[in-house]
Enzyme design. Sequence first.
Site, PDB file in Angstrom:
ATOM      1  N   ASN A  46      10.299  -9.387 -12.401  1.00 53.70           N
ATOM      2  CA  ASN A  46      10.299  -7.939 -12.655  1.00 53.70           C
ATOM      3  C   ASN A  46      10.382  -7.606 -14.142  1.00 53.70           C
ATOM      4  O   ASN A  46      11.226  -6.839 -14.592  1.00 53.70           O
ATOM      5  CB  ASN A  46      11.410  -7.239 -11.870  1.00 53.70           C
ATOM      6  CG  ASN A  46      12.791  -7.728 -12.226  1.00 53.70           C
ATOM      7  OD1 ASN A  46      12.943  -8.816 -12.772  1.00 53.70           O
ATOM      8  ND2 ASN A  46      13.796  -6.927 -11.938  1.00 53.70           N
TER       9      ASN A  46
ATOM     10  N   ASP B  12      21.917 -14.413 -10.971  1.00 52.50           N
ATOM     11  CA  ASP B  12      21.280 -13.093 -11.018  1.00 52.50           C
ATOM     12  C   ASP B  12      21.519 -12.466 -12.400  1.00 52.50           C
ATOM     13  O   ASP B  12      21.699 -11.249 -12.531  1.00 52.50           O
ATOM     14  CB  ASP B  12      21.789 -12.177  -9.899  1.00 52.50           C
ATOM     15  CG  ASP B  12      20.860 -10.983  -9.654  1.00 52.50           C
ATOM     16  OD1 ASP B  12      19.815 -10.885 -10.330  1.00 52.50           O
ATOM     17  OD2 ASP B  12      21.182 -10.160  -8.790  1.00 52.50           O
TER      18      ASP B  12
END
Lengths: 312, 426
Positions: free
Chosen positions: B98, B309
């Site tokens: 992303n 993450d």
Amino acid sequence: MGFAKKDILDMESLSVDEINFILNTAEKMKEISERPVKKVPTLRGKTVVLFFHEPSTRTRTSFDIAAKRLSADCLSISKSSSSIIKGETLIDTARNLEAMNPDIIVMRHSLSGSSHLLARMVKTSIINAGDGMHAHPTQSLLDLMSVRENKGDISGLNIAIIGDIAHSRVARSNIIGFTKMGAHVMLAGPPTMMPKGVETLGASVTYNADDAVRNADVIMMLRIQKERQKSFLFSTEREYAKVYGLTKERLKNAVKDVLIMHPGPINRGVEIAPEVADGPYSIIMDQVTNGVAVRMALLYLLTGGTRNADTD
Amino acid sequence: MLTLIKGGRVIDPGNLDGIMDILIEDGKIVEVGGQRSEVGGRKSEVKVIDALGKIVTPGLIDMHVHFREPGHEYKETIETGCMSAAFGGFTAVCTMPNTIPANDNTQVTEYILKKAKLADTVRVYPVAAISPGLNGKGLCEYGELKEAGAIALSDDGNPVRNSRLMRRALEYAKGFGLPVISHCEDLDLVASGVMNEGAVATQMGLAGIPNAAESIMVMRDIALCELTSASLHIAHVSTAESVRAIREAKKRGISVTAETAPHYFSLTEEAVKEYNTNTKMNPPLRSEHDRKAVLEGLSDGTIDVIATDHAPHSSIEKEVEFDLAANGIIGLETSLPLGMKLVETGIISLTELIKKMSTNPARILGLDLGIKKGSPADITIIDPDISFKIDADSFQSLSRNTPFDGWDMKGKAVLTMVGGKVVYDQ
């Protein structure tokens, strides 16, 4: 006692003694508003900024009048007239305001925690005039004042709060405020409007409006926002009014000296029937009147006031 | 040039555990064995790394990071992200797609790999998008992406809402041997939620995200995995229901694997109080009940991987109203110490920790690594006894968004080696 707080952000952070002290001060302030010349010089030379990020008539006017009755210089900034629409952040706007040395910033914001953020970032005193779904401490204080004025004592009373608890900062602050002062709070509304774990704030919960009305010394109705229909929180205004609205019929089950309250603005015919809002048990207008007194008291106390205002 | 890592406890889960020396030549491991004092007749050429009292493991792999290049280089570049990884003890990372533009075509994949080569620190394995623009409306060119260097597929940050697309993505990816990493979230249930739904959210007046928003999608993807027999990896598991669903699926022999992040086993929703935006992430910090379920999932093997993450954001995204703050925290430089806490508290063994931070990610990604003759010398040396305080200001990452600043920790990486080259040495 003195009053040492920098900010008024929520009801959690106020002690019972502090709440009583504020209410006692407010009672004295109330008298000023009843004089033919409604102004004392107490806050002459002090600056109060009303920083309102969300539309508000009642609360902003109430603060404005409160500041003016104490002779403070008061100015109002709304979201549309501020640099926020030019992309300035909340913190930058607040720091710029702070640089101009106001004594108090009164803030209304549509997002929870905004007042806390501001209070952490600037040295100026902050009064939270409502932040998102989180808190509305001045509303809770004026509600406490109105109940105390009518009932003499808050302790031991049963308070019913009926409506969209999930989205209500008034409900959250009042659950905490009334529980702290020794009252018992019962919440009523459809399960879709009951936030998870709300019992942890000290209230009990029912989905039946009649149960809540039957035992209550005070009934506080909350505004239903029509747009909640779109997030599937209720079916129709028609059914809501029937099942949860405070109608004349439903009120028949209440105790005979019950008090009816509403933080406004009201939706006549939805959460409250017109004849109930305007009826003999309603203290809705007392709430508005007391709002000015409570806000005068807070402006006075946060700027270091300790003397009785009426001796100035 | 020879390098000898001497006297450390070498742990390669399933293969080695003991005090051993490792000899490295030309970036490869040439010998692993009992302690030795001499290296043939070439003693003078040997660089010796003293690992006495330390743990020597196959290089740690973080299979879930967000480096913001291309697009948001002010938050993290591939270079700074790689440095952050090296300091955290990682020899390889998988970067999520992303970016801006998204890594949904070979040019972006190649760009990322070019930047990684220039950074010359840790190995970067790009994860490419499931759908162009991560919009959930079609399939990217998985074959070409794999050839360009993509190691897995994910629309991380966006769930794939269309179940038919998810089914076909799993099937199509299977043809190329690529695992699909699923970000599980039902956006209709999330609605305007910004933290875990429950008493804390209610008290704070913040809109909640129910556990079901995650587990409903985990259960769907398990069903699709069963249907397709493809390789599915569930990203950042945060709820008790997800752990249970994955445990049951594994019991039935479905080829699903799962990861969680250190914050889900280290923190709960209580940390959000005071509106600290460094506790805002997606999925949100959950309840103590969920945290315990995640710990159980780690300890019984339901959760295969610890991945960070790592999501860098600057003060521009974080010093704002809670509702407006960006989701995510950085994790590369705190992950191993938080993992070591699991060992210290007896949740998992040291070997299990290394499995979840190295062996299992390598297996899921199809990487042949490990401490054995002929393998690239990707090695992490851990000092399990070193006590220190986490200091965000000293991070290599460009960003500072961590809720762990100031935490007292014990155990961290002291040396990171990639292909025989030392990329971090304390």
